[in-house]
Each structure stands twice: as structure tokens, then as C-alpha cells.
Design a protein around this motif. Structure first.
Motif, mmCIF file in Angstrom:
data_model
loop_
_atom_site.group_PDB
_atom_site.id
_atom_site.type_symbol
_atom_site.label_atom_id
_atom_site.label_comp_id
_atom_site.label_asym_id
_atom_site.label_seq_id
_atom_site.Cartn_x
_atom_site.Cartn_y
_atom_site.Cartn_z
ATOM 1 N N SER A 71 0.845 -1.189 0.000
ATOM 2 C CA SER A 71 0.000 0.000 0.000
ATOM 3 C C SER A 71 0.884 1.242 0.000
ATOM 4 O O SER A 71 1.809 1.351 0.804
ATOM 5 C CB SER A 71 -0.897 -0.022 1.231
ATOM 6 O OG SER A 71 -1.667 1.156 1.286
ATOM 7 N N ALA A 116 -0.398 9.040 -7.871
ATOM 8 C CA ALA A 116 -1.399 8.014 -7.589
ATOM 9 C C ALA A 116 -1.983 7.467 -8.895
ATOM 10 O O ALA A 116 -2.195 6.256 -9.027
ATOM 11 C CB ALA A 116 -2.503 8.585 -6.702
ATOM 12 N N ALA A 117 -2.215 8.346 -9.851
ATOM 13 C CA ALA A 117 -2.776 7.912 -11.133
ATOM 14 C C ALA A 117 -1.819 6.986 -11.871
ATOM 15 O O ALA A 117 -2.233 5.941 -12.399
ATOM 16 C CB ALA A 117 -3.107 9.131 -11.995
ATOM 17 N N THR A 154 -1.609 3.587 -10.003
ATOM 18 C CA THR A 154 -2.835 2.828 -10.253
ATOM 19 C C THR A 154 -2.825 2.274 -11.673
ATOM 20 O O THR A 154 -3.136 1.097 -11.898
ATOM 21 C CB THR A 154 -4.076 3.720 -10.035
ATOM 22 O OG1 THR A 154 -4.087 4.164 -8.672
ATOM 23 C CG2 THR A 154 -5.367 2.986 -10.352
ATOM 24 N N HIS A 155 -2.454 3.109 -12.638
ATOM 25 C CA HIS A 155 -2.435 2.718 -14.051
ATOM 26 C C HIS A 155 -1.421 1.608 -14.306
ATOM 27 O O HIS A 155 -1.713 0.644 -15.019
ATOM 28 C CB HIS A 155 -2.116 3.959 -14.896
ATOM 29 C CG HIS A 155 -2.087 3.721 -16.364
ATOM 30 N ND1 HIS A 155 -3.228 3.514 -17.104
ATOM 31 C CD2 HIS A 155 -1.053 3.657 -17.240
ATOM 32 C CE1 HIS A 155 -2.894 3.332 -18.375
ATOM 33 N NE2 HIS A 155 -1.587 3.416 -18.491
ATOM 34 N N GLY A 198 -1.959 -1.552 -11.290
ATOM 35 C CA GLY A 198 -3.229 -2.268 -11.277
ATOM 36 C C GLY A 198 -3.644 -2.679 -9.881
ATOM 37 O O GLY A 198 -3.422 -1.947 -8.910
ATOM 38 N N ASP A 199 -4.197 -3.878 -9.780
ATOM 39 C CA ASP A 199 -4.670 -4.351 -8.480
ATOM 40 C C ASP A 199 -3.556 -5.004 -7.660
ATOM 41 O O ASP A 199 -3.813 -5.571 -6.607
ATOM 42 C CB ASP A 199 -5.848 -5.315 -8.650
ATOM 43 C CG ASP A 199 -5.496 -6.554 -9.461
ATOM 44 O OD1 ASP A 199 -4.316 -6.691 -9.890
ATOM 45 O OD2 ASP A 199 -6.395 -7.383 -9.685
ATOM 46 N N GLN A 246 -2.103 -1.174 -3.585
ATOM 47 C CA GLN A 246 -3.164 -0.286 -3.108
ATOM 48 C C GLN A 246 -2.613 1.132 -3.134
ATOM 49 O O GLN A 246 -1.501 1.377 -2.656
ATOM 50 C CB GLN A 246 -3.575 -0.647 -1.685
ATOM 51 C CG GLN A 246 -4.217 -2.003 -1.567
ATOM 52 C CD GLN A 246 -4.522 -2.351 -0.108
ATOM 53 O OE1 GLN A 246 -4.038 -1.705 0.822
ATOM 54 N NE2 GLN A 246 -5.314 -3.393 0.089
ATOM 55 N N VAL A 247 -3.390 2.067 -3.676
ATOM 56 C CA VAL A 247 -2.913 3.431 -3.878
ATOM 57 C C VAL A 247 -3.848 4.417 -3.201
ATOM 58 O O VAL A 247 -5.065 4.325 -3.343
ATOM 59 C CB VAL A 247 -2.825 3.757 -5.391
ATOM 60 C CG1 VAL A 247 -2.264 5.156 -5.599
ATOM 61 C CG2 VAL A 247 -1.987 2.719 -6.125
ATOM 62 N N ARG A 248 -3.237 5.363 -2.479
ATOM 63 C CA ARG A 248 -3.980 6.462 -1.858
ATOM 64 C C ARG A 248 -3.228 7.752 -2.131
ATOM 65 O O ARG A 248 -2.010 7.743 -2.292
ATOM 66 C CB ARG A 248 -4.070 6.287 -0.342
ATOM 67 C CG ARG A 248 -4.807 5.085 0.144
ATOM 68 C CD ARG A 248 -4.745 5.040 1.683
ATOM 69 N NE ARG A 248 -5.359 3.851 2.196
ATOM 70 C CZ ARG A 248 -4.744 2.668 2.305
ATOM 71 N NH1 ARG A 248 -3.486 2.530 1.946
ATOM 72 N NH2 ARG A 248 -5.377 1.625 2.796
ATOM 73 N N GLU A 257 -11.552 12.243 -9.966
ATOM 74 C CA GLU A 257 -10.842 12.342 -8.689
ATOM 75 C C GLU A 257 -11.094 13.701 -8.029
ATOM 76 O O GLU A 257 -11.273 14.712 -8.702
ATOM 77 C CB GLU A 257 -9.341 12.156 -8.881
ATOM 78 C CG GLU A 257 -8.948 10.762 -9.296
ATOM 79 C CD GLU A 257 -9.286 9.708 -8.254
ATOM 80 O OE1 GLU A 257 -9.190 9.988 -7.047
ATOM 81 O OE2 GLU A 257 -9.651 8.598 -8.663
#
Length: 139
Positions: free
Chosen positions: A8, A24-25, A28-29, A32-33, A36-38, A66
């Protein structure tokens, strides 16, 4: 690391409207899964910087949905890696967390031409972070 096998990462910047949103983008891009990104800020803006939205759209990433979020102690506690974005943001410190500070230009008040090099540097750093986490970036 957290108890799960998925690392994370939390990106922190004062307004959570530019650098931390881009980081974060990209994570995430590209992650993937598998991660975990915040992202959050100590004094979040009302909206994400429009030049940041445009610069990310140029590389196929849409973050128009967002919104800047407030930094909470819980977000820090539940993250394995906390990355501040060169803005000297105050961030709660918890032993056992990995803290990084990425010194990056502030895109606030800049046009898209000035944001592109910041975007590209963030992408480069995200690819390095993924390698450190042992995560192969998505194509």
C-alpha cells in the motif's frame, strides 16, 4: 509491509491537486490491483489542477472523477510506503513505515506545457518504485 501481500502506497502533498494526484494515477495505471494506492493532502484544494488533468489525459490516464482528499492518520497507518511530494508537508510518523520525499516542481498555476516534464518525472519514479516493490508494470 501490511498483513496483506498487496503493498500500500500513500502520496502526500499539501493540496492533493497536482503531484500526488499524478503519482497516484500512474501507480494505479501501471500497478493495477497489485498495489493499493492512496493520495491525500493536509490542506486539500477544491478540485484537481486542470493542467494536471490535461497532461495525464495526453498519456491515456483519466482522473477527471478524482477529488482532493484530506490526509488522515488512518491513511498513513494503513500504508506501507508514504511518499511526500517535495512540498515539506507535515505527515504523521509511524515506526515501520517507509518514508520517501520526492522533490518535484509544483504544477500549481502552471500551464500544461510546464506540467508535462513533472508528469514524465513522476512516471519515471513510479516505474522505479514498482521495480523496488517487485511489481511488473502493466503494458
Amino acid at each position: 509491509m501490511s498483513t496483506s501481500t498487496t503493498p500500500s502506497v500513500l502520496f502526500v502533498c499539501v493540496h492533493n491537486a497536482g503531484r500526488s494526484q499524478m503519482a497516484a494515477a500512474f501507480l494505479t495505471h501501471l500497478g493495477g490491483d497489485r498495489v493499493q494506492v492512496r493520495s491525500a493532502g493536509s490542506a486539500p484544494a477544491d478540485t484537481v489542477n486542470p493542467a494536471v488533468l490535461e497532461a495525464l489525459a495526453e498519456v491515456g490516464i483519466d482522473i477527471s472523477a478524482e477529488t482532493p482528499k484530506v490526509l488522515t492518520t488512518e491513511a498513513v497507518q494503513s500504508s506501507d510506503v508514504v511518499i511526500t511530494m517535495g512540498c515539506g508537508d507535515a505527515c504523521p510518523y509511524f515506526p515501520g513505515k517507509r518514508y520517501l520525499d520526492w522533490q518535484l516542481e509544483d504544477p500549481a498555476g502552471q500551464g500544461v506545457a510546464a506540467v508535462r516534464p513533472i508528469r514524465d518525472e513522476i512516471e519515471r519514479r513510479i516505474l522505479g518504485l514498482l521495480a523496488e516493490l517487485g511489481i511488473e508494470p502493466a503494458a
